[in-house]
Design a protein around this motif. Structure first.
Motif, PDB file in Angstrom:
ATOM      1  N   THR A   1       0.828  -1.204   0.000  1.00  0.00           N
ATOM      2  CA  THR A   1       0.000   0.000   0.000  1.00  0.00           C
ATOM      3  C   THR A   1       0.860   1.250   0.000  1.00  0.00           C
ATOM      4  O   THR A   1       0.619   2.197  -0.751  1.00  0.00           O
ATOM      5  CB  THR A   1      -0.924   0.005   1.229  1.00  0.00           C
ATOM      6  N   PHE A   2       1.869   1.254   0.842  1.00  0.00           N
ATOM      7  CA  PHE A   2       2.764   2.404   0.928  1.00  0.00           C
ATOM      8  C   PHE A   2       3.454   2.679  -0.404  1.00  0.00           C
ATOM      9  O   PHE A   2       3.491   3.825  -0.883  1.00  0.00           O
ATOM     10  CB  PHE A   2       3.804   2.154   2.021  1.00  0.00           C
ATOM     11  N   LEU A   3       3.979   1.651  -1.034  1.00  0.00           N
ATOM     12  CA  LEU A   3       4.715   1.827  -2.287  1.00  0.00           C
ATOM     13  C   LEU A   3       3.812   2.244  -3.446  1.00  0.00           C
ATOM     14  O   LEU A   3       4.288   2.792  -4.437  1.00  0.00           O
ATOM     15  CB  LEU A   3       5.463   0.540  -2.639  1.00  0.00           C
ATOM     16  N   ALA A   4       2.516   1.997  -3.316  1.00  0.00           N
ATOM     17  CA  ALA A   4       1.569   2.396  -4.367  1.00  0.00           C
ATOM     18  C   ALA A   4       1.216   3.881  -4.283  1.00  0.00           C
ATOM     19  O   ALA A   4       0.633   4.445  -5.210  1.00  0.00           O
ATOM     20  CB  ALA A   4       0.298   1.560  -4.276  1.00  0.00           C
ATOM     21  N   GLU A   5       1.578   4.537  -3.188  1.00  0.00           N
ATOM     22  CA  GLU A   5       1.207   5.938  -2.981  1.00  0.00           C
ATOM     23  C   GLU A   5       2.425   6.840  -3.161  1.00  0.00           C
ATOM     24  O   GLU A   5       2.819   7.578  -2.267  1.00  0.00           O
ATOM     25  CB  GLU A   5       0.600   6.101  -1.582  1.00  0.00           C
ATOM     26  N   ARG A   6       3.023   6.801  -4.316  1.00  0.00           N
ATOM     27  CA  ARG A   6       4.296   7.467  -4.556  1.00  0.00           C
ATOM     28  C   ARG A   6       4.219   8.991  -4.502  1.00  0.00           C
ATOM     29  O   ARG A   6       5.221   9.648  -4.241  1.00  0.00           O
ATOM     30  CB  ARG A   6       4.846   7.049  -5.927  1.00  0.00           C
ATOM     31  N   ALA A   7       3.053   9.552  -4.733  1.00  0.00           N
ATOM     32  CA  ALA A   7       2.967  11.013  -4.813  1.00  0.00           C
ATOM     33  C   ALA A   7       2.808  11.689  -3.455  1.00  0.00           C
ATOM     34  O   ALA A   7       2.826  12.912  -3.363  1.00  0.00           O
ATOM     35  CB  ALA A   7       1.807  11.411  -5.723  1.00  0.00           C
ATOM     36  N   SER A   8       2.673  10.919  -2.408  1.00  0.00           N
ATOM     37  CA  SER A   8       2.300  11.514  -1.125  1.00  0.00           C
ATOM     38  C   SER A   8       3.473  11.914  -0.241  1.00  0.00           C
ATOM     39  O   SER A   8       3.260  12.457   0.839  1.00  0.00           O
ATOM     40  CB  SER A   8       1.414  10.526  -0.346  1.00  0.00           C
ATOM     41  N   LEU A   9       4.712  11.673  -0.664  1.00  0.00           N
ATOM     42  CA  LEU A   9       5.879  11.967   0.168  1.00  0.00           C
ATOM     43  C   LEU A   9       6.785  13.004  -0.476  1.00  0.00           C
ATOM     44  O   LEU A   9       6.853  13.112  -1.704  1.00  0.00           O
ATOM     45  CB  LEU A   9       6.712  10.693   0.389  1.00  0.00           C
ATOM     46  N   ALA A  10       7.509  13.735   0.377  1.00  0.00           N
ATOM     47  CA  ALA A  10       8.552  14.629  -0.122  1.00  0.00           C
ATOM     48  C   ALA A  10       9.620  13.796  -0.823  1.00  0.00           C
ATOM     49  O   ALA A  10       9.858  12.644  -0.466  1.00  0.00           O
ATOM     50  CB  ALA A  10       9.169  15.402   1.049  1.00  0.00           C
ATOM     51  N   ASP A  11      10.260  14.402  -1.826  1.00  0.00           N
ATOM     52  CA  ASP A  11      11.222  13.655  -2.639  1.00  0.00           C
ATOM     53  C   ASP A  11      12.334  13.032  -1.808  1.00  0.00           C
ATOM     54  O   ASP A  11      12.710  11.874  -2.028  1.00  0.00           O
ATOM     55  CB  ASP A  11      11.837  14.570  -3.713  1.00  0.00           C
ATOM     56  N   ASP A  12      12.896  13.781  -0.840  1.00  0.00           N
ATOM     57  CA  ASP A  12      14.026  13.244  -0.083  1.00  0.00           C
ATOM     58  C   ASP A  12      13.604  12.081   0.805  1.00  0.00           C
ATOM     59  O   ASP A  12      14.368  11.126   1.002  1.00  0.00           O
ATOM     60  CB  ASP A  12      14.718  14.339   0.731  1.00  0.00           C
ATOM     61  N   LEU A  13      12.373  12.108   1.324  1.00  0.00           N
ATOM     62  CA  LEU A  13      11.885  10.981   2.103  1.00  0.00           C
ATOM     63  C   LEU A  13      11.645   9.766   1.216  1.00  0.00           C
ATOM     64  O   LEU A  13      11.963   8.636   1.587  1.00  0.00           O
ATOM     65  CB  LEU A  13      10.590  11.344   2.826  1.00  0.00           C
ATOM     66  N   ARG A  14      11.084  10.003   0.048  1.00  0.00           N
ATOM     67  CA  ARG A  14      10.822   8.897  -0.871  1.00  0.00           C
ATOM     68  C   ARG A  14      12.119   8.221  -1.302  1.00  0.00           C
ATOM     69  O   ARG A  14      12.196   6.983  -1.412  1.00  0.00           O
ATOM     70  CB  ARG A  14      10.045   9.410  -2.089  1.00  0.00           C
ATOM     71  N   GLU A  15      13.170   9.012  -1.531  1.00  0.00           N
ATOM     72  CA  GLU A  15      14.448   8.458  -1.976  1.00  0.00           C
ATOM     73  C   GLU A  15      15.057   7.510  -0.947  1.00  0.00           C
ATOM     74  O   GLU A  15      15.778   6.582  -1.304  1.00  0.00           O
ATOM     75  CB  GLU A  15      15.429   9.595  -2.270  1.00  0.00           C
ATOM     76  N   VAL A  16      14.762   7.743   0.323  1.00  0.00           N
ATOM     77  CA  VAL A  16      15.306   6.883   1.381  1.00  0.00           C
ATOM     78  C   VAL A  16      14.345   5.752   1.728  1.00  0.00           C
ATOM     79  O   VAL A  16      14.754   4.590   1.846  1.00  0.00           O
ATOM     80  CB  VAL A  16      15.622   7.714   2.647  1.00  0.00           C
ATOM     81  N   THR A  17      13.073   6.060   1.900  1.00  0.00           N
ATOM     82  CA  THR A  17      12.144   5.075   2.440  1.00  0.00           C
ATOM     83  C   THR A  17      11.672   4.043   1.415  1.00  0.00           C
ATOM     84  O   THR A  17      11.436   2.887   1.779  1.00  0.00           O
ATOM     85  CB  THR A  17      10.917   5.760   3.056  1.00  0.00           C
ATOM     86  N   PHE A  18      11.564   4.422   0.146  1.00  0.00           N
ATOM     87  CA  PHE A  18      11.088   3.451  -0.840  1.00  0.00           C
ATOM     88  C   PHE A  18      12.073   2.297  -1.037  1.00  0.00           C
ATOM     89  O   PHE A  18      11.659   1.126  -1.064  1.00  0.00           O
ATOM     90  CB  PHE A  18      10.758   4.148  -2.160  1.00  0.00           C
ATOM     91  N   PRO A  19      13.386   2.550  -1.182  1.00  0.00           N
ATOM     92  CA  PRO A  19      14.308   1.408  -1.274  1.00  0.00           C
ATOM     93  C   PRO A  19      14.266   0.516  -0.038  1.00  0.00           C
ATOM     94  O   PRO A  19      14.357  -0.720  -0.151  1.00  0.00           O
ATOM     95  CB  PRO A  19      15.674   2.082  -1.441  1.00  0.00           C
ATOM     96  N   LEU A  20      14.127   1.118   1.143  1.00  0.00           N
ATOM     97  CA  LEU A  20      14.020   0.312   2.359  1.00  0.00           C
ATOM     98  C   LEU A  20      12.758  -0.547   2.318  1.00  0.00           C
ATOM     99  O   LEU A  20      12.787  -1.737   2.643  1.00  0.00           O
ATOM    100  CB  LEU A  20      14.007   1.209   3.591  1.00  0.00           C
ATOM    101  N   ALA A  21      11.641   0.061   1.916  1.00  0.00           N
ATOM    102  CA  ALA A  21      10.384  -0.673   1.843  1.00  0.00           C
ATOM    103  C   ALA A  21      10.466  -1.820   0.842  1.00  0.00           C
ATOM    104  O   ALA A  21       9.987  -2.933   1.109  1.00  0.00           O
ATOM    105  CB  ALA A  21       9.249   0.275   1.454  1.00  0.00           C
ATOM    106  N   GLU A  22      11.088  -1.569  -0.303  1.00  0.00           N
ATOM    107  CA  GLU A  22      11.207  -2.607  -1.328  1.00  0.00           C
ATOM    108  C   GLU A  22      12.083  -3.763  -0.854  1.00  0.00           C
ATOM    109  O   GLU A  22      11.783  -4.938  -1.106  1.00  0.00           O
ATOM    110  CB  GLU A  22      11.755  -1.997  -2.617  1.00  0.00           C
ATOM    111  N   THR A  23      13.164  -3.433  -0.139  1.00  0.00           N
ATOM    112  CA  THR A  23      14.065  -4.468   0.372  1.00  0.00           C
ATOM    113  C   THR A  23      13.376  -5.334   1.413  1.00  0.00           C
ATOM    114  O   THR A  23      13.450  -6.570   1.372  1.00  0.00           O
ATOM    115  CB  THR A  23      15.331  -3.828   0.975  1.00  0.00           C
ATOM    116  N   VAL A  24      12.685  -4.692   2.361  1.00  0.00           N
ATOM    117  CA  VAL A  24      11.994  -5.449   3.408  1.00  0.00           C
ATOM    118  C   VAL A  24      10.867  -6.279   2.807  1.00  0.00           C
ATOM    119  O   VAL A  24      10.683  -7.457   3.164  1.00  0.00           O
ATOM    120  CB  VAL A  24      11.461  -4.506   4.499  1.00  0.00           C
TER     121      VAL A  24
END
Length: 233
Positions: A199-222
């Motif tokens: 669900t989180f990864l499907a909502e790409r537009a809702s985060l600031a760019d710098d947060l997305r750059e860090v949190t999305f790779p972590l989410a994908e790895t986990v």
């Protein structure tokens, strides 16, 4: 070193569980120097973790925390009350804690947490600014830098964020990560976490760019690890 006689070298108290960490190796030849302090009002042990490095020993702790043992799983825990990523050395200068050293340190601390226990760590310090912002933006805890670290060291089957969003607080903000009680618990919570990350990864537009750059790779790895371990699409 400290002249406070309330603190002692952990190895001088071999019956204490923290004694096993005193002198333990981390990475790159760095070792732990663990001191035991006074007991809290409920019987938990205050502790400090210093580092012995090739450049010298740190004169301030990298971690100040609490550790507790108990008869039931939930009574067994470690809490990092303060974490410092930059600490002074006895020969002058500072030691900068790398991600590798931090992970090894947290892995050692997590080794004290049995099944059903938990690991709490503050996120009010300068080193945890990104985690604080991510949690405020409702990023799943396991996709934040601190949450992913707790997951890596085996204390991230589930989380509790100790922060009262309405404005009140009880102490510093902290993230509580749980170690699975058994395989069934790990699977149930793991699949729930994977769905939350979908669900989180499907909502790409809702985060600031710098947060997305860090949190999305972590989410994908986990998520990949959880899907690989427990199945699901």
């Amino acid at each position: 070193m400290t002249s406070d006689d309330r603190w002692q070298q952990a190895s001088e108290n071999p019956e204490h569980r923290l004694a096993a960490l005193d002198g333990a190796g981390l990475v790159g030849g760095i070792t732990l120097d663990v001191r035991l302090g006074p007991r809290s009002a409920v019987g938990s042990t205050y502790f400090r973790c210093y580092l012995a490095t090739a450049e010298g020993r740190t004169t301030a702790p990298v971690v100040f925390g609490l550790q507790n043992d108990g008869a039931y799983p939930g009574f067994n825990w470690v809490e990092v009350l303060d974490y410092f990523a930059s600490v002074p050395l006895d020969g002058g200068g500072t030691f900068e804690v790398t991600a590798e050293v931090e992970r090894a340190l947290f892995e050692r601390l997590a080794s004290l947490v049995p099944p059903g226990g938990h690991f709490m760590a503050e996120y009010d310090s300068v080193a945890r600014t990104l985690t604080a912002r991510a949690l405020s933006a409702r990023v799943p805890p396991v996709a934040t830098p601190l949450g992913a670290l707790l997951f890596e060291v085996g204390c991230g089957v589930a989380f509790r964020d100790w922060y009262i969003s309405e404005g009140g607080r009880e102490g510093p903000r902290k993230l509580q990560g749980f170690r699975a009680l058994d395989d069934d618990h790990a699977r149930t919570r793991g699949l729930e976490a994977a769905e939350a990350l979908d669900t989180f990864l499907a909502e790409r537009a809702s985060l600031a760019d710098d947060l997305r750059e860090v949190t999305f790779p972590l989410a994908e790895t986990v998520r990949a690890e959880l899907r690989g371990r427990f199945g699901g699409s």
